[in-house]
Design an enzyme around this catalytic site. Sequence first.
Site, PDB file in Angstrom:
ATOM      1  N   ILE A  41     -13.032 -23.973   4.226  1.00 33.56           N
ATOM      2  CA  ILE A  41     -12.919 -24.555   5.564  1.00 33.56           C
ATOM      3  C   ILE A  41     -13.538 -23.660   6.625  1.00 33.56           C
ATOM      4  O   ILE A  41     -13.794 -22.476   6.396  1.00 33.56           O
ATOM      5  CB  ILE A  41     -11.448 -24.832   5.919  1.00 33.56           C
ATOM      6  CG1 ILE A  41     -10.619 -23.541   5.803  1.00 33.56           C
ATOM      7  CG2 ILE A  41     -10.876 -25.931   5.036  1.00 33.56           C
ATOM      8  CD1 ILE A  41      -9.167 -23.702   6.223  1.00 33.56           C
TER       9      ILE A  41
ATOM     10  N   ASP B 284       0.165  -7.667   1.721  1.00 37.62           N
ATOM     11  CA  ASP B 284       0.570  -6.261   1.701  1.00 37.62           C
ATOM     12  C   ASP B 284       2.088  -6.120   1.666  1.00 37.62           C
ATOM     13  O   ASP B 284       2.676  -5.307   2.381  1.00 37.62           O
ATOM     14  CB  ASP B 284      -0.006  -5.516   2.908  1.00 37.62           C
ATOM     15  CG  ASP B 284      -0.037  -4.007   2.682  1.00 37.62           C
ATOM     16  OD1 ASP B 284       0.254  -3.571   1.547  1.00 37.62           O
ATOM     17  OD2 ASP B 284      -0.349  -3.264   3.637  1.00 37.62           O
TER      18      ASP B 284
ATOM     19  N   HIS C  36       0.813  -1.220   0.000  1.00 35.71           N
ATOM     20  CA  HIS C  36       0.000   0.000   0.000  1.00 35.71           C
ATOM     21  C   HIS C  36       0.850   1.276   0.000  1.00 35.71           C
ATOM     22  O   HIS C  36       0.347   2.365  -0.272  1.00 35.71           O
ATOM     23  CB  HIS C  36      -0.994   0.013   1.171  1.00 35.71           C
ATOM     24  CG  HIS C  36      -0.399   0.290   2.520  1.00 35.71           C
ATOM     25  ND1 HIS C  36      -0.053  -0.705   3.411  1.00 35.71           N
ATOM     26  CD2 HIS C  36      -0.106   1.450   3.149  1.00 35.71           C
ATOM     27  CE1 HIS C  36       0.412  -0.170   4.514  1.00 35.71           C
ATOM     28  NE2 HIS C  36       0.391   1.147   4.386  1.00 35.71           N
TER      29      HIS C  36
ATOM     30  N   GLY D 261      -7.789 -26.237  -2.714  1.00 36.52           N
ATOM     31  CA  GLY D 261      -9.119 -26.254  -3.307  1.00 36.52           C
ATOM     32  C   GLY D 261     -10.212 -26.697  -2.353  1.00 36.52           C
ATOM     33  O   GLY D 261     -11.058 -27.528  -2.712  1.00 36.52           O
ATOM     34  N   VAL D 262     -10.219 -26.147  -1.134  1.00 34.05           N
ATOM     35  CA  VAL D 262     -11.282 -26.435  -0.177  1.00 34.05           C
ATOM     36  C   VAL D 262     -11.719 -25.141   0.500  1.00 34.05           C
ATOM     37  O   VAL D 262     -10.952 -24.187   0.574  1.00 34.05           O
ATOM     38  CB  VAL D 262     -10.829 -27.431   0.925  1.00 34.05           C
ATOM     39  CG1 VAL D 262     -10.558 -28.795   0.339  1.00 34.05           C
ATOM     40  CG2 VAL D 262      -9.613 -26.903   1.679  1.00 34.05           C
TER      41      VAL D 262
ATOM     42  N   GLY E 164       3.518   6.681   8.049  1.00 30.50           N
ATOM     43  CA  GLY E 164       4.852   6.725   7.467  1.00 30.50           C
ATOM     44  C   GLY E 164       5.730   5.567   7.898  1.00 30.50           C
ATOM     45  O   GLY E 164       6.756   5.287   7.278  1.00 30.50           O
ATOM     46  N   ASN E 165       5.340   4.861   8.974  1.00 28.29           N
ATOM     47  CA  ASN E 165       6.087   3.687   9.403  1.00 28.29           C
ATOM     48  C   ASN E 165       5.807   2.468   8.524  1.00 28.29           C
ATOM     49  O   ASN E 165       6.528   1.470   8.591  1.00 28.29           O
ATOM     50  CB  ASN E 165       5.755   3.312  10.852  1.00 28.29           C
ATOM     51  CG  ASN E 165       6.607   4.030  11.865  1.00 28.29           C
ATOM     52  OD1 ASN E 165       6.115   4.831  12.653  1.00 28.29           O
ATOM     53  ND2 ASN E 165       7.901   3.755  11.856  1.00 28.29           N
ATOM     54  N   SER E 166       4.751   2.525   7.721  1.00 29.01           N
ATOM     55  CA  SER E 166       4.388   1.378   6.896  1.00 29.01           C
ATOM     56  C   SER E 166       5.565   0.899   6.054  1.00 29.01           C
ATOM     57  O   SER E 166       6.231   1.690   5.384  1.00 29.01           O
ATOM     58  CB  SER E 166       3.235   1.738   5.958  1.00 29.01           C
ATOM     59  OG  SER E 166       2.000   1.542   6.580  1.00 29.01           O
TER      60      SER E 166
END
Length: 484
Positions: free
Chosen positions: A278, A146, A116, A275-276, A217-219
Site C-alpha cells: 500500500i 522491539d 534489543h 497480502g497487499v 538503560g531506560n530501554s
Amino acid sequence: MRMTIARTGNAALALCLGLGIVMADVAPATAQARPDSFAELAERLSPSVVNITTSQTITEQGPGGMSPMIPEGSPFEDFFREFMQPEGQVPRSRQASALGSGFVISADGFIVTNNHVIEEADEILIEFLDGNELPAELIGTDPRTDVALLKVEPEEPLPFVEFGDSDTARVGEWVLAIGNPLGQGFSVSAGIVSARNRELSGSYDDFIQTDAAINRGNSGGPLFNMNGEVIGVNTAILSPNGGSIGIGFSMSSAVVSGVVDQLREFGETRRGWLGVRIQPVDEGVAEAIGLEDARGALVADVPSGPAAEAGIEAGDVILTFDGTEIEEMRELPRVVAATEVGKAVRVVVFRDGRTRTLSVTLGRLEEADSAEVATVEDEKGETPRTAEVAGLTLQNMTADLREAFDIPDNVRGVVISDVDAESNAYERGLRSGQVIVEVGQRSVADPDDVVEAVEAAREAGRKSVLMLVRDQGEPRFIALELAD
C-alpha cells in the site's frame, strides 16, 4: 549538528548500547492539573519496575582478541593461523554485559522489556527494588515492535502494573518514566506527552513522544500516566550526543499489550495478513480516481495471498477494514496485524468511482510466502515502438530494454526511456528505466495504450491521471498532472 536516533539499552560492553526512542500514546482523555508531587505515585509504582542485566559469551581470536583479515584460501592463511593462535592454544572467551529496564505485569512473574535489551543474551538477571535478584527465562520476542516477554519464578507474589489505554492519552498530559538510566537503577523522571502516533521505521510503529528524561538503560522501562497505568514502553531517543535532550519515544500500549498477550499465550506473534502493498492517498491521487476525500490506503500491489483470493486489485483504495475506518495508510497494517488469523473480515474498497464490499479471510503474516515470480514471454523478437506524452518518451518492453535497465523478469508494461526535466512527470519522480504498468487503473502493454489513456483522462476533464509505475520491481502510484 548531527542528530541520531538510538535505542535506550545501557550496554556496558556489548549488547544494547543505545538510547531510548519512546513513542507512545498520550495520557488519559481528562485534562490533568500539575501535581504538587510525584512522590506518592513513584513510591507506589517503583516496586513493579526492574533492572535487567544480561550477559553474553564472546570468543576472541588471537592475542588481544584481534584476528587478522586474511582472505579465505590465501597461501598465508595457515601461517597467520599458527602465528596468531599457536597450536594447542584455545581461543579466549570473555563475558559482555548490558543493562536495561523492564516492568512486571503479573504477580506470578511475567516481565516486559525491549527485544534489543535481551537480544543474543546467554543469561538474563532481574533485580527488584528490594535488592532481590532472580534469573529470567525468555518467553518470546517480537523484533518488529522491539518487545520481549520474560518470566521469573518468585517465591511470593510480585507487585505488578497494568497497561492503560494509550489511545485516550492527550498531548500535554503528565507522564512518568521509571528505569535504569546509565546503570542508576530505579530512577524517576517526569514530563508530558509531547506528541502521539509517531512513526520511526516500522510498519507497526505507534510511538508516544515525551520530554521525560530517557537515557541509556531506560530501554524497556514503563511510561506511566497519572493513574499509574503503563501507556508506553520506553524504546529510544533523538539525540546529537547520546544523552537526553527531551525527545524520547515510547511504543504505545495499544501496540505492546496485544503483542504481549500473544507472546504470553503462544510464545510468538500471530499477526493477521492481508497480502497487499500500500501507499498513501494524497490529493492528487484522490482527484485522479474520483475519490471525494484523500483518505484510505491505496493498494499498489496484490501478490498471491488472501487479498488476491478475495478480489482486491491494485488501484483499489481500502476505506474500511473489519468495521474500522482507515483515514491514513499507516493505520491499516496495525489494524490488520491485530486481527485474528483466519477471521473472515469485510473490506470496503473504492474502485471505478464507487465502493465495493469484499470478504477476506486473513492469513498469518509470519507464515506468508513470498509471491511467485512470473516468467516473461519471449521478447527478443519484439519490434521497438515509441510514443511521447506529458513529457515522457515511451517504448514497448523488449529484451534489450529489460537488460539495459535491469528490469525484473516478472514486470510487464511500457518502459520510460526518457523524461523531460522540466515536466510535471519529472517533478513527480518519473525516470528512465521505470515501467508504467497501469494508467487510469487499466493495464498498458504498448506506448499507444498510455497515450490513449492520458488523452481520455484529459478529454474527461481530469486534472490528473493515476499511473502505476514499477521501479526495480517496486510498485508506486503517481498522480500525473495533465496540462490544459
